[in-house]
Design an enzyme around this catalytic site. Structure first.
Site, PDB file in Angstrom:
ATOM      1  N   ASN A 234      14.879  14.430   3.723  1.00  0.00           N
ATOM      2  CA  ASN A 234      15.342  14.030   2.388  1.00  0.00           C
ATOM      3  C   ASN A 234      15.132  15.173   1.412  1.00  0.00           C
ATOM      4  O   ASN A 234      14.609  16.230   1.774  1.00  0.00           O
ATOM      5  CB  ASN A 234      14.652  12.735   1.936  1.00  0.00           C
ATOM      6  CG  ASN A 234      13.164  12.906   1.818  1.00  0.00           C
ATOM      7  OD1 ASN A 234      12.673  13.715   1.027  1.00  0.00           O
ATOM      8  ND2 ASN A 234      12.418  12.161   2.634  1.00  0.00           N
ATOM      9  N   ASP A 303      12.042   6.060   5.725  1.00  0.00           N
ATOM     10  CA  ASP A 303      11.887   4.646   6.103  1.00  0.00           C
ATOM     11  C   ASP A 303      12.257   4.405   7.559  1.00  0.00           C
ATOM     12  O   ASP A 303      11.910   3.391   8.131  1.00  0.00           O
ATOM     13  CB  ASP A 303      12.776   3.771   5.201  1.00  0.00           C
ATOM     14  CG  ASP A 303      12.250   3.745   3.775  1.00  0.00           C
ATOM     15  OD1 ASP A 303      11.026   3.778   3.606  1.00  0.00           O
ATOM     16  OD2 ASP A 303      13.076   3.719   2.839  1.00  0.00           O
ATOM     17  N   ASP A 334       5.296   1.112   6.520  1.00  0.00           N
ATOM     18  CA  ASP A 334       5.191   1.393   5.085  1.00  0.00           C
ATOM     19  C   ASP A 334       3.732   1.766   4.798  1.00  0.00           C
ATOM     20  O   ASP A 334       2.849   0.909   4.717  1.00  0.00           O
ATOM     21  CB  ASP A 334       5.622   0.155   4.280  1.00  0.00           C
ATOM     22  CG  ASP A 334       5.717   0.467   2.808  1.00  0.00           C
ATOM     23  OD1 ASP A 334       4.864   1.236   2.292  1.00  0.00           O
ATOM     24  OD2 ASP A 334       6.640  -0.044   2.153  1.00  0.00           O
ATOM     25  N   ILE A 335       3.490   3.063   4.672  1.00  0.00           N
ATOM     26  CA  ILE A 335       2.106   3.549   4.551  1.00  0.00           C
ATOM     27  C   ILE A 335       1.456   3.006   3.271  1.00  0.00           C
ATOM     28  O   ILE A 335       0.319   2.521   3.294  1.00  0.00           O
ATOM     29  CB  ILE A 335       2.066   5.104   4.540  1.00  0.00           C
ATOM     30  CG1 ILE A 335       2.850   5.666   5.728  1.00  0.00           C
ATOM     31  CG2 ILE A 335       0.624   5.603   4.551  1.00  0.00           C
ATOM     32  CD1 ILE A 335       3.020   7.180   5.702  1.00  0.00           C
ATOM     33  N   PHE A 351       4.796   5.673  -5.875  1.00  0.00           N
ATOM     34  CA  PHE A 351       5.980   6.198  -6.567  1.00  0.00           C
ATOM     35  C   PHE A 351       7.159   5.326  -6.181  1.00  0.00           C
ATOM     36  O   PHE A 351       7.139   4.667  -5.136  1.00  0.00           O
ATOM     37  CB  PHE A 351       6.245   7.653  -6.160  1.00  0.00           C
ATOM     38  CG  PHE A 351       5.597   8.644  -7.082  1.00  0.00           C
ATOM     39  CD1 PHE A 351       4.214   8.714  -7.180  1.00  0.00           C
ATOM     40  CD2 PHE A 351       6.369   9.491  -7.862  1.00  0.00           C
ATOM     41  CE1 PHE A 351       3.614   9.616  -8.046  1.00  0.00           C
ATOM     42  CE2 PHE A 351       5.783  10.397  -8.728  1.00  0.00           C
ATOM     43  CZ  PHE A 351       4.397  10.465  -8.820  1.00  0.00           C
ATOM     44  N   LYS A 365       8.899  -3.748  -6.904  1.00  0.00           N
ATOM     45  CA  LYS A 365       8.246  -2.886  -5.900  1.00  0.00           C
ATOM     46  C   LYS A 365       6.731  -2.846  -6.080  1.00  0.00           C
ATOM     47  O   LYS A 365       5.986  -2.880  -5.107  1.00  0.00           O
ATOM     48  CB  LYS A 365       8.838  -1.467  -5.969  1.00  0.00           C
ATOM     49  CG  LYS A 365       8.562  -0.646  -4.734  1.00  0.00           C
ATOM     50  CD  LYS A 365       9.321   0.669  -4.731  1.00  0.00           C
ATOM     51  CE  LYS A 365      10.730   0.534  -4.184  1.00  0.00           C
ATOM     52  NZ  LYS A 365      11.467   1.796  -4.138  1.00  0.00           N
ATOM     53  N   LYS A 369       4.395  -3.861  -2.975  1.00  0.00           N
ATOM     54  CA  LYS A 369       3.503  -2.893  -2.322  1.00  0.00           C
ATOM     55  C   LYS A 369       2.027  -3.228  -2.574  1.00  0.00           C
ATOM     56  O   LYS A 369       1.172  -2.876  -1.781  1.00  0.00           O
ATOM     57  CB  LYS A 369       3.781  -1.485  -2.850  1.00  0.00           C
ATOM     58  CG  LYS A 369       5.217  -1.026  -2.659  1.00  0.00           C
ATOM     59  CD  LYS A 369       5.393  -0.191  -1.429  1.00  0.00           C
ATOM     60  CE  LYS A 369       6.809   0.349  -1.351  1.00  0.00           C
ATOM     61  NZ  LYS A 369       7.029   1.181  -0.174  1.00  0.00           N
TER      62      LYS A 369
END
Ligand code: CTP
Length: 431
Positions: A234, A303, A334-335, A351, A365, A369
């Site tokens: 990315n 992801d 998902d760390i 972030f 989000k 999370k």
């Protein structure tokens, strides 16, 4: 500082201590800066820098190389600093006013601005052949250099090597900036603006507010192999995460920076762990987590990864004419969400990269999370976020509060993030 100067610069003297109110923060202790000016055209901006420092309550003295006086008036500097300005190493009159060793000993910080290629080379090699280079060699205080020169001089391997030596020795370096240069060239080489240098000086004098904290920062994008040569990647440059790590180290934290492949230099005082894939980042994060009190996850983690990456290069000749290939992607862990699940007393910041309905998406989000704070970026903007040096962020809390910051340099954004984290942690402790 004597009483007359105290009154003149609106400071309060209490016995030997200087107490001043600056930008709403009460600071104590001496703040003496020797500004060492070398002979570059950017020296004409130094009176403005000196004036900014004095207004902020610093005591300032100036030392010039013999050629610096061609670009800036010693008389102006002397008037601004209310102190003799020196430029000669072997001058009985000047030495009688302030001797060169006391210029080096007196300062809490030495700022070399503009720092020419010649002065940087002397500092790196330990040469003391004029007043400035001698003072720099004699001082035991921290040094901030603010380079300014022609772009080709800046990129010359000799200058690059000298900078590397200085960086390794812990010399602070600010700039140079890109732009139009007085020599007619365009590129890297412009001296940072006086207000930016003054801000950096403030940063160097700032209290070590993160002393005792163990900070983990993740940065950059992960790279997932598709075959022996191709990767799924990315656009993250890692600049935001690196700036956050640098600022934390600056504030006295012990910092581990876990980063995907990026072309950035490790900030001074930061322990760096290089990883490539999301799985490697996961392993590094969980191995570091027990020794961590604050986590900031600025990395752009992929992801997905290829379900069956090919160990060899996928060859076109194995395909029929015009035939494509189908990639099967499977989700990565998902760390951030997993860290939050076991975070305990740790403060965790995530972030969010969003391209539409930024605040609403970020509010969902932060709850999904489970982090203490979310830093949201609008990735549809071209002047902020990926690959550029500036960012425009919105702080979003689990309570749904959203605070938008203007477009700022990433170093300034990093500083605002830490201000916010410190304030939220202090609030939590009070509750
Ligand atoms: N993150 C993570 N592990 C992943 C994906 C993301 O730890 N596998 C972290 C990022 O480091 C960042 C936060 O989660 O701190 C949000 O990343 P973002 O890409 O905005 O969100 P995603 O979880 O990927 O969700 P979506 O792509 O649907 O927006």
């Amino acid at each position: 500082m004597d009483a007359a100067l105290c009154t003149r610069y609106s400071c309060l003297c209490v016995q030997d201590e200087l107490i001043q109110v600056f930008q709403g923060v009460v600071m104590t202790g001496s703040r003496r800066v020797t500004v060492a000016i070398s002979g570059g055209i950017a020296a004409y901006k130094i009176p403005e820098f000196v004036r900014t420092l004095i207004r902020a309550g610093y005591e300032v003295r100036c030392a010039l190389t013999p050629s610096a006086g061609e670009f800036v008036s010693p008389m102006v500097l002397q008037t601004l600093t209310a102190s003799p300005v020196r430029s000669e190493l072997f001058s009985p009159e000047e030495e009688g006013e302030i001797d060169h060793i006391s210029l080096a000993d007196w300062a809490d910080l030495l700022v070399v601005a503009p720092a020419t290629a010649n002065t940087l080379a002397k500092l790196a090699q330990g040469i003391a052949d004029n007043l400035v280079s001698t003072v720099l060699l004699a001082t035991q205080s921290p040094i901030l250099v603010v380079p300014a020169m022609n772009v080709n001089m800046w990129q010359n391997p000799a200058t690059v090597a000298n900078l590397e030596i200085l960086r390794e020795r812990g010399v602070h370096i600010l700039g140079p900036e890109k732009g139009y240069l007085a020599c007619g060239w365009e590129g890297e080489g412009r001296m940072s603006e006086p207000e930016d240098i003054a801000r950096e000086v403030d940063r160097l004098f700032a209290a070590k507010t993160l002393e005792g904290e163990k900070v983990m920062v993740t940065a950059g994008g992960t790279r997932e192999p598709l075959d022996a040569v191709r990767v799924l990647a990315n656009r993250s440059s890692g600049k935001m995460g690196f700036a956050i790590a640098a600022e934390a180290a600056h504030r006295g934290a012990s910092v581990t920076l876990i980063t995907g492949p990026v072309g950035l230099r490790t900030p001074v005082g930061v322990k760096r762990v290089d990883v490539e894939t999301a799985q490697q980042m996961y392993d590094a994060v969980f191995s570091e987590l027990p020794n961590t009190s604050i986590v900031i996850k600025a990395a752009a983690v992929s992801d997905f990864r290829a379900a069956n990456p090919d160990a060899q290069k996928i060859k076109k000749e194995s395909l029929k004419e015009g035939e494509g290939i189908r990639l099967e992607l499977v989700p990565n862990a998902d760390i951030l969400a997993e860290v939050c699940r076991i975070k305990g007393d740790r403060f965790v910041v995530g972030f969010a990269a969003e391209s539409e309905n930024v605040v609403e998406a970020a509010r969902r989000k932060v709850l999904r999370k489970g982090c203490d704070l979310l830093v949201a970026n609008d990735i549809s903007r071209t002047d902020a976020g990926f690959e550029v040096d500036q960012n425009a962020i919105i702080f979003v809390t689990p309570e749904g509060e959203a605070e938008e910051l203007p477009l700022l340099k990433k170093s300034e954004v990093a500083s605002r993030i830490w201000d916010r984290v410190e304030q939220m942690r202090a609030q939590k402790l009070e509750e």
